[in-house]
Design a protein around this motif. Structure first.
Motif, PDB file in Angstrom:
ATOM      1  N   ILE A  46       0.828  -1.211   0.000  1.00  0.00           N
ATOM      2  CA  ILE A  46       0.000   0.000   0.000  1.00  0.00           C
ATOM      3  C   ILE A  46       0.863   1.264   0.000  1.00  0.00           C
ATOM      4  O   ILE A  46       0.604   2.214  -0.734  1.00  0.00           O
ATOM      5  N   ALA A  60       2.354   1.755  -3.405  1.00  0.00           N
ATOM      6  CA  ALA A  60       1.323   2.211  -4.341  1.00  0.00           C
ATOM      7  C   ALA A  60       0.965   3.667  -4.064  1.00  0.00           C
ATOM      8  O   ALA A  60       0.767   4.455  -4.994  1.00  0.00           O
ATOM      9  N   PHE A 119       1.334   6.608  -6.569  1.00  0.00           N
ATOM     10  CA  PHE A 119       0.109   7.354  -6.839  1.00  0.00           C
ATOM     11  C   PHE A 119       0.375   8.855  -6.750  1.00  0.00           C
ATOM     12  O   PHE A 119      -0.118   9.639  -7.560  1.00  0.00           O
ATOM     13  N   LEU A 137      -3.198   4.232 -11.279  1.00  0.00           N
ATOM     14  CA  LEU A 137      -4.360   4.806 -10.597  1.00  0.00           C
ATOM     15  C   LEU A 137      -4.391   6.326 -10.722  1.00  0.00           C
ATOM     16  O   LEU A 137      -5.455   6.925 -10.867  1.00  0.00           O
ATOM     17  N   THR A 167      -7.451   8.336 -12.098  1.00  0.00           N
ATOM     18  CA  THR A 167      -8.235   9.309 -11.333  1.00  0.00           C
ATOM     19  C   THR A 167      -8.569  10.521 -12.170  1.00  0.00           C
ATOM     20  O   THR A 167      -9.671  11.033 -12.149  1.00  0.00           O
ATOM     21  N   ALA A 174      -9.064   3.451 -13.681  1.00  0.00           N
ATOM     22  CA  ALA A 174      -8.855   3.591 -12.239  1.00  0.00           C
ATOM     23  C   ALA A 174      -9.300   2.336 -11.507  1.00  0.00           C
ATOM     24  O   ALA A 174      -8.677   1.926 -10.528  1.00  0.00           O
ATOM     25  N   VAL A 175     -10.369   1.734 -11.998  1.00  0.00           N
ATOM     26  CA  VAL A 175     -10.976   0.644 -11.237  1.00  0.00           C
ATOM     27  C   VAL A 175     -10.095  -0.618 -11.207  1.00  0.00           C
ATOM     28  O   VAL A 175      -9.900  -1.211 -10.154  1.00  0.00           O
ATOM     29  N   GLY A 231      -7.034  -0.351  -9.014  1.00  0.00           N
ATOM     30  CA  GLY A 231      -7.539  -0.249  -7.637  1.00  0.00           C
ATOM     31  C   GLY A 231      -7.946  -1.610  -7.115  1.00  0.00           C
ATOM     32  O   GLY A 231      -7.624  -1.984  -5.979  1.00  0.00           O
ATOM     33  N   ILE A 232      -8.656  -2.377  -7.963  1.00  0.00           N
ATOM     34  CA  ILE A 232      -9.070  -3.714  -7.549  1.00  0.00           C
ATOM     35  C   ILE A 232      -7.849  -4.610  -7.334  1.00  0.00           C
ATOM     36  O   ILE A 232      -7.780  -5.364  -6.366  1.00  0.00           O
ATOM     37  N   ILE A 245      -4.800  -3.833  -6.384  1.00  0.00           N
ATOM     38  CA  ILE A 245      -4.162  -3.535  -5.097  1.00  0.00           C
ATOM     39  C   ILE A 245      -5.039  -4.066  -3.963  1.00  0.00           C
ATOM     40  O   ILE A 245      -4.559  -4.749  -3.049  1.00  0.00           O
ATOM     41  N   SER A 246      -6.357  -3.765  -4.027  1.00  0.00           N
ATOM     42  CA  SER A 246      -7.241  -4.153  -2.924  1.00  0.00           C
ATOM     43  C   SER A 246      -7.279  -5.667  -2.753  1.00  0.00           C
ATOM     44  O   SER A 246      -7.207  -6.162  -1.632  1.00  0.00           O
ATOM     45  N   VAL A 301      -3.973  -6.965  -1.267  1.00  0.00           N
ATOM     46  CA  VAL A 301      -3.830  -6.585   0.136  1.00  0.00           C
ATOM     47  C   VAL A 301      -4.850  -7.333   1.008  1.00  0.00           C
ATOM     48  O   VAL A 301      -4.532  -7.817   2.100  1.00  0.00           O
TER      49      VAL A 301
END
Lengths: 318, 309
Positions: B240, B243, B247, B263, B267, B277-278, B281-282, B284-285, B288
């Motif tokens: 994180i 990233a 970012f 990302l 954005t 962006a999505v 983002g997904i 990384i999420s 993690v």
């Protein structure tokens, strides 16, 4: 209580001193010669004279101990040095203009987080394994796993594409135009507070679950008190201590989160100032921002500790 | 008489040893199967993490496996191509292939994450053991420094360090080391403090074992579980932070594809092309999320004492 408070206050002096030494070491000793770092960026050429001038301006031509002493002396008097990037501007002014916006963002985020988290946690605790409990557990698990910047993006995406709602453009300060300001700050505060909401809801749930089994809860019910009064006066009042500690603790983390959220939502706070100065390699300002944030966190932790002692007599006399 | 007694005693010991040998010993495979049975979510998470590491390593070693060159601006005819067959995750503002960039982006996350956590947690564990074992002034000094270090929000400390060191993958690793150390030292130290007082450590001291022997043979094996759990949990955190720095545009140079960097661009264009962006983002999420789940499962299995930290 007074003795407890004095003891806690006295303890922060060595911590703040150490914090200042760490900041100084990182920002002044690690780069070797900040003047050289600034001038030799990219393929820029420079003369020895320019180097000497910049060293003079930064004060790095003097012994390291003198530099530290000077910096601390200024710090105590509220002088954070001069910015290189905004040449000649006092850093105190730069930081002072912006820190309030960041503070507003952090306070709003905590308010939103607590406002959602506490009811969610309490309902989850009094009705374990119900649908509401499952929903809230999924939300909180997602909340603590999604990085702050992705939460920010999702908030923008859902509200702007899904609901066609956009905050007014052009930043307005709270005291100039409170309504416009709050409209602008709501989204970033929501994104910033999402993680904390999840975290506080989990803490509320687990501490309420313990309290519900306590003898005094049974006694309160046996006295014939209404369920609402039992839960709020006897239950929540006791659960508030861990919630408060966590909220205060999260406040420090929020300062880190604001850096990212401010840059997504273009809020001119201390976080965007830090990013700008990192790009500009404005060492005096970076150093000032980091120390201001670290000291603020130390002070917030102290306030939480004092409040804790005020609310719970067991802490004071321990 | 005495001889018989001793003989009987020996026979009993022999029988015990035989029983011990007969007890089925779990092989590594059996242990893994047992773990997946009791912690299915942890096992799925482990698979996700291994797949991500595999994707990063393979795409680095054999760039040809990627559908397109992640830097090729002519990967797709059209810019801002929405996800569709052939361009599974769409194309970006230059016509580059989003899927290839996403896979290539895992390289930096995995490289920075694994290296910083590997070095940071190992170093932190060693300092934690020394701090607790030596005690006295050394311990006091180290702990006060750790206290002060913890007053800095990690991302802010990282920004300061990257500003000073300059943006590159290895400097991000350096910054992460500084951030990861205090927490690791704190957790390992508190464990060693209690291990130090346990009977087997005292017994080792009593038979005259030296400090280094005690630390290596008696203390180290007993903090291994915490070490593994800490390593897993901090890996998500490190990914994180990396990233976040990318970012913000101050981490790894912008020409290298990173999830955080993708990302940022996403954005800015979220109203034109949501997929930019999505998907990062997904990515990384999910990684993690998987790491946190695996960390929780490992903690419950290996070291229940850490629960609630």
């Amino acid at each position: 209580m007074r003795q407890y408070a004095l003891k806690r206050i006295a303890l922060i002096i060595p911590t703040v001193l150490l914090v200042s030494i760490i900041v100084f070491t990182v920002m002044r000793l690690l780069p070797g010669d900040p003047a050289l770092v600034i001038l030799s960026e990219g393929d820029a050429t420079f003369t020895q004279e320019e180097l000497a001038d910049l060293r003079e301006q930064l004060g790095t031509n003097r012994p390291i101990v003198v530099q530290y002493g000077d910096w601390i002396y200024g710090l105590v008097q509220g002088d954070l040095g001069t910015s290189i990037w905004r040449s000649g501007q006092p850093v105190t002014k730069l930081v002072g203009e912006r820190i309030w916006r960041t503070l507003e963002l952090a306070v709003l985020a905590i308010i939103i987080a607590v406002a959602f988290a506490v009811p969610l946690g309490v309902i989850s605790a009094i009705k374990p394994d119900s649908i509401i409990d499952y929903v809230s557990r999924v939300i909180t698990l997602v909340g603590i796993s999604i990085p702050t910047f992705f939460a920010g993006l999702l908030v923008v995406l859902i509200l702007s594409r899904g609901f066609g709602w956009l905050p007014p453009l052009g930043y307005a300060d709270l005291w100039d135009d409170p309504w416009k300001n709050l409209q602008q700050m709501f989204l970033p505060a929501l994104a910033l507070g999402f993680y904390d909401m999840a975290f506080i809801a989990r803490v509320t749930r687990s501490s309420m679950m313990e309290i519900i089994r306590e003898d005094y809860m049974r006694t309160a019910r046996a006295k014939g008190l209404a369920e609402r009064i039992v839960l709020v006066r006897h239950g929540l009042k006791n659960a508030v201590l861990p919630i408060l500690t966590i909220s205060g603790w999260q406040f420090g983390r929020l300062f880190g989160g604001t850096v990212i959220i401010e840059s997504i939502f273009k809020v001119p706070g201390i976080g965007t100032l830090l990013i700008e100065t990192v790009f500009q390699r404005d060492f005096p300002t970076i150093q000032a921002i980091i120390i201001v944030i670290a000291v603020s966190i130390v002070i917030i932790n102290l306030l939480v500790d004092l409040l804790y002692g005020l609310l719970d007599p067991r802490i004071r006399y321990a | 008489m005495t001889t018989t007694n001793t003989g009987q005693g020996l026979a009993a010991v022999d029988a015990d040893a035989q029983l011990l040998e007969m007890r089925p010993r779990q092989t590594q495979v059996q242990k893994i199967v047992a773990f997946s049975r009791t912690k299915p979510l942890g096992a799925i998470s482990a698979v996700i993490i291994l797949l991500t590491i595999l994707a990063a390593v393979v795409s680095y070693a054999v760039p040809g496996v990627l559908p397109h060159d992640p830097l090729d601006v002519r990967a797709h005819e059209e810019k801002y191509l929405p996800p569709q067959p052939g361009a599974w995750l769409g194309s970006d503002h230059l016509g580059r292939d989003e899927l290839s960039r996403l896979i290539a982006g895992s390289q930096i996350s995995i490289y920075v994450g694994l290296l910083s956590v590997g070095i940071g947690v190992t170093l932190g564990a060693l300092i934690g053991i020394l701090s607790a074992y030596i005690g006295g002034v050394v311990d006091l000094a180290i702990q006060r420094i750790v206290d002060a270090m913890m007053a800095f929000p990690p991302i802010i400390l990282a920004l300061g360090l990257v500003a000073v060191l300059g943006g590159s993958a290895n400097n991000v690793i350096m910054a992460l080391l500084v951030i990861l150390l205090p927490g690791t030292i704190r957790v390992i130290r508190s464990q060693v403090l209690s291990i130090k007082e346990l009977d087997y450590t005292l017994a080792a001291t009593a038979i005259g074992a030296g400090s280094i022997r005690i630390m290596l043979r008696h203390i180290l094996p007993n903090v291994i579980a915490s070490y593994i759990v800490l390593g897993t949990i901090t890996l998500g955190f490190a990914i994180i932070i990396e990233a976040s720095l990318s970012f913000l545009g101050v981490g790894v140079p912008p020409d290298i594809p990173t999830w955080g960097g993708m990302l940022t661009r996403g954005t800015e264009e979220i109203r034109i092309a949501w997929w930019l962006a999505v998907f990062p983002g997904i990515a990384i999420s999910v990684v993690v999320f998987a790491i946190n789940f695996l960390g929780d499962a490992l903690r419950d299995t290996l070291d229940p004492r850490l629960r609630g930290r």
